[in-house]
Design a protein around this motif. Structure first.
Motif, short mmCIF file in Angstrom:
data_model
loop_
_atom_site.label_atom_id
_atom_site.label_comp_id
_atom_site.label_asym_id
_atom_site.label_seq_id
_atom_site.Cartn_x
_atom_site.Cartn_y
_atom_site.Cartn_z
N TRP A 145 23.34 17.39 -16.81
CA TRP A 145 24.64 16.85 -17.21
C TRP A 145 25.36 16.24 -16.01
O TRP A 145 25.98 15.17 -16.12
CB TRP A 145 25.49 17.96 -17.84
N VAL A 146 25.30 16.92 -14.87
CA VAL A 146 25.92 16.39 -13.65
C VAL A 146 25.29 15.05 -13.27
O VAL A 146 25.98 14.10 -12.89
CB VAL A 146 25.78 17.40 -12.49
N GLY A 147 23.96 14.96 -13.40
CA GLY A 147 23.27 13.71 -13.07
C GLY A 147 23.69 12.57 -13.97
O GLY A 147 23.94 11.45 -13.50
N VAL A 148 23.80 12.84 -15.26
CA VAL A 148 24.24 11.79 -16.21
C VAL A 148 25.65 11.33 -15.88
O VAL A 148 25.96 10.13 -15.89
CB VAL A 148 24.15 12.32 -17.65
N LEU A 149 26.52 12.29 -15.56
CA LEU A 149 27.90 11.95 -15.22
C LEU A 149 27.97 11.10 -13.95
O LEU A 149 28.71 10.10 -13.89
CB LEU A 149 28.72 13.23 -15.04
N LEU A 150 27.19 11.48 -12.94
CA LEU A 150 27.20 10.71 -11.70
C LEU A 150 26.64 9.31 -11.90
O LEU A 150 27.13 8.34 -11.30
CB LEU A 150 26.38 11.46 -10.63
N VAL A 151 25.61 9.19 -12.72
CA VAL A 151 25.07 7.86 -13.02
C VAL A 151 26.13 6.98 -13.66
O VAL A 151 26.30 5.80 -13.29
CB VAL A 151 23.83 7.98 -13.94
N TYR A 152 26.86 7.54 -14.61
CA TYR A 152 27.88 6.75 -15.30
C TYR A 152 29.01 6.35 -14.36
O TYR A 152 29.43 5.18 -14.34
CB TYR A 152 28.45 7.55 -16.47
N VAL A 153 29.50 7.31 -13.55
CA VAL A 153 30.66 7.04 -12.70
C VAL A 153 30.29 6.19 -11.48
O VAL A 153 30.94 5.19 -11.18
CB VAL A 153 31.31 8.37 -12.24
N ILE A 154 29.24 6.59 -10.76
CA ILE A 154 28.92 5.96 -9.49
C ILE A 154 28.04 4.72 -9.66
O ILE A 154 28.25 3.71 -8.97
CB ILE A 154 28.23 6.98 -8.54
N ALA A 155 27.05 4.80 -10.56
CA ALA A 155 26.11 3.68 -10.70
C ALA A 155 26.58 2.64 -11.71
O ALA A 155 26.52 1.44 -11.44
CB ALA A 155 24.74 4.22 -11.11
N ILE A 185 22.87 14.48 -4.56
CA ILE A 185 24.21 14.96 -4.90
C ILE A 185 24.18 15.79 -6.17
O ILE A 185 24.86 16.82 -6.28
CB ILE A 185 25.18 13.77 -5.04
N THR A 186 23.39 15.35 -7.14
CA THR A 186 23.27 16.10 -8.40
C THR A 186 22.81 17.53 -8.15
O THR A 186 23.38 18.48 -8.69
CB THR A 186 22.28 15.39 -9.34
#
Length: 313
Positions: A145-155, A185-186
């Motif tokens: 879930w953290v990885g999906v969130l970071l992809v959406y926000v940062i990438a 980071i994830t």
């Protein structure tokens, strides 16, 4: 110290040997055979038997194990039954991907976690409660879930880093680092929380030690007491957690590597299981075991250097 190192080396060798034998036996206990994979789904029993004979699968189990161990000692892990390519070359290409993700995530976890844990122990009060609550929240977040969130926000939204893909270091060092940042980071979010809690507890215990109170009584500067004497005393459990953290991150890379489309060992193990590529799966197990055993060995030596009492345990 020499005797301690010899004992640990012997245990490491025994562990690797046991992992090789167990993985070999488990593969042979698994329903099916590599001959059925090579011959194809529509093959007759005669064709499957012929393929197994060519692969040496029809030989006695002890004969196969002896030949397998002999090949491993010569640096030969065999060939994939899917594409016929050497397994060792493929795994050596994938190993740095998983290794550096786990290593960088562990380092980032150490820096952030130790800083937060020491700050919580030293300052106490609202700072301590805030860091404790924050680490608890971070621990409850699934890495996927953290990885999906970071992809959406940062990438996706900020377009600062690539969402997926891998760039080899030899092609573009900057692109290589960028392709690893989001996975690192994830994994470091939960890792930093674990280290922070360990560092906080260890530091609080260290500050209550008698020799620390003696140093305070003789007027030793507070910064020297906290960040030299107390932190050294608290370092053993912190180092232990970091070693375990690296092992967990290295071994649990399947989800993250698939999320970010990284060609590491986790992706290789999933592909080997899905394709019933028995030799490739054995190769992944051996490489992963070697990394874990070497990490444990180095961890034991570091802890022995920090705490001499461990050497005589």
């Amino acid at each position: 110290m020499f005797g301690y190192v010899i004992r640990r080396l012997a245990m490491a060798v025994a562990t690797v040997f046991a992992a090789i034998v167990i993985s070999f036996l488990l593969v042979h206990l698994t329903p099916g055979s590599p001959g059925a994979i090579v011959a194809g789904a529509d093959a007759t029993e005669a064709e499957v038997a012929k393929a197994n004979a060519e692969l040496g699968w029809d030989q006695p189990l002890w004969t196969q194990l002896t030949a397998y161990l002999k090949n491993l000692l010569q640096g030969d892990m065999g060939t994939s039954i899917i594409d016929g390519q050497p397994i060792q070359a493929d795994l050596l290409t994938r190993l740095p991907v998983t290794f550096f993700i786990a290593l960088f995530a562990t380092i980032l976890s150490a820096v952030v976690g130790v800083a937060l844990g020491v700050t919580a122990a030293v300052r106490g009060g609202h700072t301590d409660r805030g860091i404790t609550v924050g680490s608890g929240i971070a621990l409850s977040l699934p890495a996927f879930w953290v990885g999906v969130l970071l992809v959406y926000v940062i990438a996706v939204r900020a377009d600062l880093l690539p969402a997926t893909g891998y760039v080899p270091f030899t092609v573009d060092p900057v692109g290589w680092l960028q392709s690893l940042l989001l996975p690192v980071i994830t994994l470091a979010v939960g890792g930093a929380a674990v280290v922070a809690r360990t560092a906080r507890a260890s530091m609080r215990g260290a500050l209550r030690q008698e020799h620390i109170r003696t140093l305070q009584a003789v007027g030793t500067p507070p910064w020297r007491i906290r960040y030299l004497h107390a932190l050294r005393y608290a370092s053993v459990p912190i180092v232990s957690v970091l070693g375990i953290q690296f092992i967990v991150l290295f071994g649990g890379s399947v989800i993250i590597e698939n999320l970010f489309a990284l060609p590491g060992l986790g992706q290789a193990s999933q592909s080997a299981v899905a394709a019933h590529d028995f030799p490739a799966l054995q190769g992944v197990v051996i490489v992963a075991t070697l990394v874990v055993v070497i990490t444990n060995l180095l961890l034991d030596l570091v802890i022995a250097a920090l705490d001499p009492k461990v050497r005589t345990a």
